[in-house]
Design an enzyme around this catalytic site. Structure first.
Site, PDB file in Angstrom:
ATOM      1  N   CYS A  15      64.492  21.172  80.474  1.00  0.00           N
ATOM      2  CA  CYS A  15      63.318  22.038  80.627  1.00  0.00           C
ATOM      3  C   CYS A  15      63.259  23.008  79.460  1.00  0.00           C
ATOM      4  CB  CYS A  15      63.355  22.794  81.956  1.00  0.00           C
ATOM      5  SG  CYS A  15      64.716  23.967  82.075  1.00  0.00           S
ATOM      6  N   CYS A  18      66.224  25.090  78.298  1.00  0.00           N
ATOM      7  CA  CYS A  18      67.239  24.436  77.449  1.00  0.00           C
ATOM      8  C   CYS A  18      66.891  24.595  75.972  1.00  0.00           C
ATOM      9  CB  CYS A  18      67.326  22.957  77.796  1.00  0.00           C
ATOM     10  SG  CYS A  18      67.752  22.614  79.509  1.00  0.00           S
ATOM     11  N   CYS A  82      88.441  -8.753  48.602  1.00  0.00           N
ATOM     12  CA  CYS A  82      89.808  -8.390  49.000  1.00  0.00           C
ATOM     13  C   CYS A  82      89.787  -7.057  49.744  1.00  0.00           C
ATOM     14  CB  CYS A  82      90.720  -8.302  47.780  1.00  0.00           C
ATOM     15  SG  CYS A  82      90.241  -6.967  46.654  1.00  0.00           S
ATOM     16  N   CYS A  85      88.083  -4.009  48.297  1.00  0.00           N
ATOM     17  CA  CYS A  85      86.623  -3.914  48.453  1.00  0.00           C
ATOM     18  C   CYS A  85      86.262  -3.177  49.742  1.00  0.00           C
ATOM     19  CB  CYS A  85      85.992  -5.301  48.480  1.00  0.00           C
ATOM     20  SG  CYS A  85      86.244  -6.268  46.984  1.00  0.00           S
ATOM     21  N   ASP A 490      34.332  20.295  47.870  1.00  0.00           N
ATOM     22  CA  ASP A 490      34.296  19.932  46.459  1.00  0.00           C
ATOM     23  C   ASP A 490      33.232  18.845  46.297  1.00  0.00           C
ATOM     24  OD1 ASP A 490      35.305  19.726  43.717  1.00  0.00           O
ATOM     25  OD2 ASP A 490      36.038  17.767  44.367  1.00  0.00           O
ATOM     26  N   ASP A 689      39.654  16.352  46.691  1.00  0.00           N
ATOM     27  CA  ASP A 689      40.436  15.128  46.483  1.00  0.00           C
ATOM     28  C   ASP A 689      41.140  15.067  45.139  1.00  0.00           C
ATOM     29  OD1 ASP A 689      38.271  14.682  44.766  1.00  0.00           O
ATOM     30  OD2 ASP A 689      38.429  12.509  45.037  1.00  0.00           O
ATOM     31  N   ASP A 693      41.984  20.429  42.702  1.00  0.00           N
ATOM     32  CA  ASP A 693      41.657  21.021  43.996  1.00  0.00           C
ATOM     33  C   ASP A 693      42.904  21.558  44.705  1.00  0.00           C
ATOM     34  OD1 ASP A 693      38.932  20.340  43.792  1.00  0.00           O
ATOM     35  OD2 ASP A 693      39.330  18.334  44.554  1.00  0.00           O
TER      36      ASP A 693
END
Length: 816
Positions: A15, A18, A82, A85, A490, A689, A693
């Site tokens: 809730c 918490c 091996c 690695c 714009d 865009d 801007d």
């Protein structure tokens, strides 16, 4: 000091108390800012590297009685020869922050990695393995495993509810006998105290075990949550009944504890099912992704998993297939359905050099393209990331709720104790009656609905936005969007298509149309301005051969200068001509006529005298007029901002239905114009865009970037309109209004429920099982109300409808 931000998953919250407890614990630490989202079960923590660490955060969360879950990743490892690695891979992985343990099996060629999501992700782990010189591959999809875990948890809740219901029903029927003690309505054996004890015990300690666990963790962490209230209330009724059985009594209260647990489990099951629907938008977006890709390797086609596609791979896509990742077409031509991203129903033609977007659909041609973005870098992955972050964020209104929730449970316990004491010691009621009232207060006080009221609506609202191509970067922007009154648009690429066309070529000093095109296109070829691109494209169409330009210089807001074939050339505005001593008076009448027609006129000077002019028109987007009408109907003031001169700007604004214009605005002045409006008391939405801007988008109260524009503009904006359609602006505003209305409805009912329920229970007018039912269904009702946002209509109708009744006043927004 360096600031670092991490997101940690948190388990054990039930809730709002918490989430408030975790925030309080973390925010006490110096240099730490923490925000916890209850429905998303996620903590966002920003901290100073020198003072705090993720391990400390995990320790604090664990100490508070909750846990940060760990995930396990199983990989196949290629390239090991091996033991050195496998040892190398283990060493590399085990020193990464967020990895708890990495174990590599050389014989099986596998790796098992335990890690903490939020501190490190699977892609980073794979990158570290690759840098070590090996190749890691998934054994199974993490999302599928996660989905299976959620399904398993829901099935468990369902089983516990049915189990509890079967055992509780006989106990519930005994309440009838309590109501009519003089009549023998039920079978005598059902009233047997030991049978009732036997039925109630599995419910209390098996079905209700999760409440005891949650209460223990919460109390151990120094806080109290819903589990504490349920555990206290039901335990009181259960153990008092046990005491009565031991003393030979037959009127017991086992039904109280068992029925409360059953009802709470029912509420949790329904709530979990409903909460799963709040994240459907993310699931739908993820479902768009292709699973396989046809990659050209070693001279042949290979089917590989999408995770194995690498940048630089050449990928072949046949008709009807999904584009697997982002890239650039190398061979072939086709048309692509990009409606999932842009909302544009017509397929887009694609040729060599054109960009491809992952998850879009190839329609009718076979193409080969080179992968440029894979994994989390693709456009779809970025969209999913933005939506996830928005759904996990908090709206400002949630802060107030969190503060209240933090005090709610301790207050409820205090009221319950006072209620018991008042009835037993002062009013003289029997112990059992006082205990029943005590239990009812505890159960009715659970603040679950309060904690879910805001975040569930934010999750559904942002998801609904994503489905309509509107990406809110966070809950605060979803809340703030409707607290505005002015929209600044714009011009180029926003109101207009951003693809200007040359409409007129005018001669003033002996140069032919071809000559004017040649010198102007040669200069403009060095510029990236859309008007310049139109001139270059016109020259290409006319077959004009371009020369080389020297001493090229762009003068922001004025034009361009350079030298073509040894002659100084200027192309731009009257201001540019004036600054270089060029007399443009003879062209004024012609210029004004073109500008009144909404065209942008660029003057051309060659060799120190005015040579001609080129007029360019950038047509309006088909949706612009309708969008402006819709925005104005919402009560907004609309202003256009452009670098064009006053006459041209006014002509374009008039055709779009806009009254106010900021014209001849230099790129660096756009943010100043927005600030000017804000100083006048306006709350501004800026829509643009382009790169220039970005400062204005950041300055505005809300910045909206057209998603078809640049990444910089999208990064600076608070809301991204993926479809490049201005009708998304009123949609974004209406969705903000409706989401906030939905949140206020949720908060109202959550507050009313607790405010009315507590005193009724304290005064002994509410049976505990009724309190349990009310508590369980209050949470479900809040989540269900939030889910109504999924049915909101955002489609444009005549008059800008946007799901809004035109007769409704601004003080009465449409019901969500």
């Amino acid at each position: 000091m360096a600031k670092t931000k991490v997101e940690l998953p948190v388990e054990g919250m039930t809730c709002a108390a918490c989430s408030s407890r975790i925030e309080k614990v973390l925010n006490k630490e110096e240099g730490v800012q923490a925000s916890v989202n209850l429905p998303m079960e996620r903590a966002t923590i920003e901290y100073d590297d020198e003072r705090f660490s993720p391990d400390q955060a995990i320790g604090k969360i664990n100490k508070a009685g909750f846990s940060v879950p760990e995930k396990q990743l199983s990989l196949d490892i290629e390239g090991m020869t091996c033991a050195a690695c496998s040892a190398r891979i283990e060493k590399v992985l085990n020193k990464q922050e967020g990895i708890r343990e990495a174990s590599v099996n050389l014989t099986m060629e596998t790796a098992t990695i335990t890690y903490i999501p939020g501190l490190i992700d699977e892609e980073t782990i794979l990158e570290k393995i690759e840098k070590a010189g090996f190749q890691g591959k998934y054994q199974q999809e993490a999302d599928e495993a996660s989905s299976e875990n959620k399904d398993a948890a829901l099935k468990k809740q369902k089983f516990l509810f049915i189990f509890s219901l079967i055992l509780s029903l006989p106990l519930f029927t005994t309440m009838i006998d309590h109501m009519y003690p003089q009549e023998m309505i039920l079978p005598h054996w059902l009233m047997n105290p030991y049978l009732q004890w036997a039925l109630a015990t599995p419910v209390q300690f098996y079905a209700g075990l999760q409440f005891y666990k949650g209460a223990y963790k919460s109390l151990r962490g120094g806080s109290a949550n819903m589990d504490v209230l349920v555990a206290m209330g039901t335990s009181a009724a259960y153990f008092y009944s046990v005491f009565l059985v031991m003393n030979g009594e037959v009127y017991l209260y086992f039904e109280t504890s068992a029925v409360i647990i059953t009802l709470v489990l029912l509420g949790k099951m329904l709530e979990a099912r409903a909460k799963g629907q709040t994240s459907e938008a993310i699931q739908k977006l993820m479902g768009l992704q292709a699973k396989k890709a046809t990659v050209l390797r070693g001279g042949s086609e290979q089917q590989v998993a999408i995770e194995d596609v690498q940048i630089g791979d050449w990928i072949r896509v046949k008709p009807g297939e999904k584009i697997p990742v982002d890239g650039v077409v190398k061979e072939g031509a086709t048309s692509v359905d990009e409606s999932m991203l842009t909302g544009e129903s017509l397929p887009v033609e694609k040729y060599a050099g054109d960009e491809m977007i992952g998850a879009t659909i190839n329609k009718n041609g076979t193409v080969t393209f080179e992968a440029t973005k894979v994994g989390r870098e693709t456009a779809l992955a970025q969209i999913i990331k933005v939506v996830e972050q928005a759904q996990g964020s908090k709206a400002p209104i949630q802060r107030m709720v969190d503060v209240i929730s933090g005090y709610f449970v301790p207050t409820a316990v205090a009221i319950a104790v006072l209620s018991f004491g008042g009835w037993y010691f002062i009013a003289g009621l029997p112990f059992e009656a006082a205990l029943i009232n005590f239990t009812a207060v505890l159960v009715i006080a659970c603040p679950c609905a309060l904690g879910l009221a805001t975040p569930t609506s934010i999750m559904v609202g942002t998801g609904k936005g994503a489905e309509n191509g509107i990406l809110y970067k966070g809950g605060e922007y979803l809340e703030r969007a409707h607290h505005t009154d002015t929209v600044v648009l714009d011009k180029t690429g926003t109101i207009t298509k951003g693809k200007p066309e040359v409409t007129d070529i005018i001669q003033f000093a002996g140069l032919s149309d071809q000559d004017l095109l040649q010198v102007s296109a040669t200069i403009e070829n060095y510029s990236e301005h859309p008007l310049g691109e139109a001139i270059v494209e016109k020259a290409s169409e006319e077959g004009v051969r371009l020369s080389e330009a020297e001493k090229f210089e762009a003068v922001p807001g004025h034009g361009l200068t350079g030298t073509v074939d040894g002659t100084a050339v200027l192309i731009g505005t009257r201001k540019l001509m004036h600054e270089h001593g060029i007399n443009a008076a003879e062209a004024e009448e012609t210029i004004q006529k073109l500008e009144h027609a909404g065209k942008t006129v660029m003057l051309i000077a060659s060799g120190g005298e005015l040579a001609g002019a080129i007029a360019v028109a950038d047509p309006l987007k088909t949706s612009s007029v309708q969008a402006v009408t819709s925005i104005r109907e919402l009560g907004y003031h609309v202003t256009m901002m452009t670098g064009d001169n006053e006459r041209t700007a006014q002509a374009i604004a008039a055709s779009a239905g806009i009254d106010d214009v900021f014209s001849e605005v230099l790129p660096e002045e756009k943010a100043d114009k927005v600030a000017q409006l804000q100083k006048a008391g306006k709350r501004v939405i800026m829509v643009g865009d382009g790169i220039n801007d970005a400062p204005a988008l950041a300055t505005a109260d809300i910045g909206m970037a057209i998603g078809t524009g640049t990444d910089v503009a999208m990064e600076a904006a608070d809301i991204t309109l993926m479809r490049g359609d201005l009708r998304s602006i009123p949609q974004a505003i209406m969705l903000s209004r409706k989401t906030m209305r939905n949140i206020k409805q949720n908060l109202f009912w959550a507050f009313v429920y607790n405010s009315i329920g507590l005193p009724i229970a304290a005064f002994g007018l509410l049976a505990p099982w009724v309190a349990g039912a009310a508590m369980a269904f209050s949470s479900v009702s809040v989540v269900t109300n939030a889910l109504r946002l999924k049915r909101v209509k955002l489609d444009q109708t005549k008059g800008g409808g946007n799901g809004r009744d035109p007769k409704r006043t601004e003080s009465e927004p449409a019901t969500a």
